[in-house]
Scaffold this motif. Structure first.
Motif, PDB file in Angstrom:
ATOM      1  N   ARG A  35       0.846  -1.196   0.000  1.00 57.57           N
ATOM      2  CA  ARG A  35       0.000   0.000   0.000  1.00 57.57           C
ATOM      3  C   ARG A  35       0.888   1.255   0.000  1.00 57.57           C
ATOM      4  N   GLY A  36       1.968   1.215   0.763  1.00 59.54           N
ATOM      5  CA  GLY A  36       2.884   2.347   0.825  1.00 59.54           C
ATOM      6  C   GLY A  36       3.520   2.633  -0.521  1.00 59.54           C
ATOM      7  N   LYS A  37       3.771   1.565  -1.273  1.00 63.24           N
ATOM      8  CA  LYS A  37       4.343   1.733  -2.612  1.00 63.24           C
ATOM      9  C   LYS A  37       3.383   2.521  -3.505  1.00 63.24           C
ATOM     10  N   GLU A  38       2.096   2.212  -3.376  1.00 61.70           N
ATOM     11  CA  GLU A  38       1.085   2.938  -4.169  1.00 61.70           C
ATOM     12  C   GLU A  38       1.013   4.401  -3.754  1.00 61.70           C
ATOM     13  N   ILE A  39       1.065   4.644  -2.445  1.00 65.25           N
ATOM     14  CA  ILE A  39       1.005   6.029  -1.957  1.00 65.25           C
ATOM     15  C   ILE A  39       2.234   6.794  -2.447  1.00 65.25           C
ATOM     16  N   MET A  40       3.383   6.141  -2.388  1.00 67.27           N
ATOM     17  CA  MET A  40       4.618   6.764  -2.855  1.00 67.27           C
ATOM     18  C   MET A  40       4.473   7.152  -4.326  1.00 67.27           C
ATOM     19  N   GLY A  83       0.474  16.784   6.571  1.00 67.51           N
ATOM     20  CA  GLY A  83      -0.485  16.165   7.471  1.00 67.51           C
ATOM     21  C   GLY A  83      -1.800  15.777   6.817  1.00 67.51           C
ATOM     22  N   SER A  84      -1.870  15.811   5.488  1.00 66.95           N
ATOM     23  CA  SER A  84      -3.143  15.556   4.817  1.00 66.95           C
ATOM     24  C   SER A  84      -3.489  14.075   4.718  1.00 66.95           C
ATOM     25  N   MET A  85      -2.537  13.205   4.989  1.00 65.55           N
ATOM     26  CA  MET A  85      -2.825  11.777   4.897  1.00 65.55           C
ATOM     27  C   MET A  85      -3.252  11.237   6.256  1.00 65.55           C
ATOM     28  N   ARG A  86      -3.851  10.030   6.237  1.00 66.16           N
ATOM     29  CA  ARG A  86      -4.244   9.393   7.497  1.00 66.16           C
ATOM     30  C   ARG A  86      -3.008   8.798   8.171  1.00 66.16           C
ATOM     31  N   PRO A  87      -3.041   8.717   9.520  1.00 63.49           N
ATOM     32  CA  PRO A  87      -1.892   8.126  10.225  1.00 63.49           C
ATOM     33  C   PRO A  87      -1.507   6.767   9.655  1.00 63.49           C
ATOM     34  N   ARG A  88      -2.510   5.931   9.346  1.00 62.29           N
ATOM     35  CA  ARG A  88      -2.131   4.595   8.855  1.00 62.29           C
ATOM     36  C   ARG A  88      -1.487   4.661   7.471  1.00 62.29           C
TER      37      ARG A  88
END
Ligand code: HEC
Length: 127
Positions: A35-40, A83-88
């Motif tokens: 999921r982090g790869k997609e966000i990146m 800070g626009s993303m969710r903590p998770r």
């Protein structure tokens, strides 16, 4: 009874196994890194290349805690919308950064609580 049993595994596991204290001990899951790869790719890649977060980057954070890095990234990034993303989601991006650096995934997902993440020290994959 069945419902209780399915709700238990995470806390039961935490009770038995001491929480990891180093990024070498498997502090995120494969799913988080995926999921982090997609966000990146969707958000961070507008300004960053993956390799900026490898090698010297992780070395410069060695000895600090994952909570420190989480706080830094979650309060300053994305630069145009801090800070626009969710903590998770911040936790997922950090999981991907750890994966990029050859740090192992584990069974228990990384927390998105800065307090809990302060217990985990950043170490590179070797030396
Ligand atoms: C609009 C552009 C932009 C976006 C989008 C962006 N960043 Fe940044 N980022 C920057 C700039 C510029 C810097 C350097 C200045 C600073 O440190 O504030 C930086 C610095 C950083 C640093 C510190 C680098 C170091 O060497 O210490 C990290 C970590 C970081 N960004 C992570 C991220 C992550 C993760 C995302 C996606 C969630 C992201 N950034 C999205 C522009 C951006």
């Amino acid at each position: 009874m069945l419902a209780i049993a399915t709700a238990l595994p995470t806390s039961a596991q935490e009770a038995q196994v001491a929480p990891p204290s180093s990024t070498r001990e498997g502090v995120y899951t494969e799913e988080q890194a995926e999921r982090g790869k997609e966000i990146m790719r969707d958000i961070c890649a507008e300004c960053h290349m993956d390799d900026e977060f490898m090698g010297t980057f992780i070395k410069s954070w060695a000895g600090a805690s994952v909570g420190d890095l989480f706080e830094e990234v979650s309060t300053k990034m994305p630069e145009d919308r801090p800070g626009s993303m969710r903590p998770r989601e911040y936790a997922q991006v950090l999981a991907y950064i750890f994966q990029l650096n050859g740090l192992p995934a584990g069974e228990v997902p990384m927390s998105s609580s800065i307090e809990e993440l302060r217990e985990i020290i950043i170490e590179g994959s070797q030396g």
